[in-house]
Enzyme design. Sequence first.
Site, short mmCIF file in Angstrom:
data_model
loop_
_atom_site.label_atom_id
_atom_site.label_comp_id
_atom_site.label_asym_id
_atom_site.label_seq_id
_atom_site.Cartn_x
_atom_site.Cartn_y
_atom_site.Cartn_z
N GLU A 58 105.98 92.23 88.75
CA GLU A 58 106.67 92.88 87.63
C GLU A 58 105.94 94.15 87.22
O GLU A 58 106.57 95.17 86.91
CB GLU A 58 106.79 91.93 86.44
N ALA A 59 104.63 94.12 87.22
CA ALA A 59 103.87 95.32 86.86
C ALA A 59 104.16 96.46 87.83
O ALA A 59 104.48 97.58 87.40
CB ALA A 59 102.37 95.00 86.85
#
Length: 143
Positions: A58-59
Amino acid sequence: MTPEPVVPWKIELGELDLKMGVVILEQSVERVVATMPVEGNRQSFGLLHGGASLAVGEAVGSWAAVIHASTLGKTAVGVDVSATHHKGAREGSITVTATPIHLGRTLTTHEVLITNETGQRLCTLRITNLLLEERIPGSTVSA
């Protein structure tokens, strides 16, 4: 009058990224690549934790969206992420690569691949980010 050139946002690691040992290898609108060690990110059975895969995926996908958004004078926030775990890892490091599926003025969607040192796919994520008309913290670009 010529508009000022837009300088894309540069990735800054957060607290969790630092704790997980994330290292950025490449960053552009077309592709963001990072690595992360398996050691220190394992669950109690000795495998890479699925939550660690999701956190780093997600980052990286969000960073890719913010880089694109910054070229439009915007920022981005995640609105949806999904992942499929294909294979586990017990040691070594993983490579996390985000590439765009759609780069719009309102939404972006990225595919994020997590592979092991031999290039085997461990996890596939898809993340969608909403682009917002807000100043990016630390950026010379404003909406």
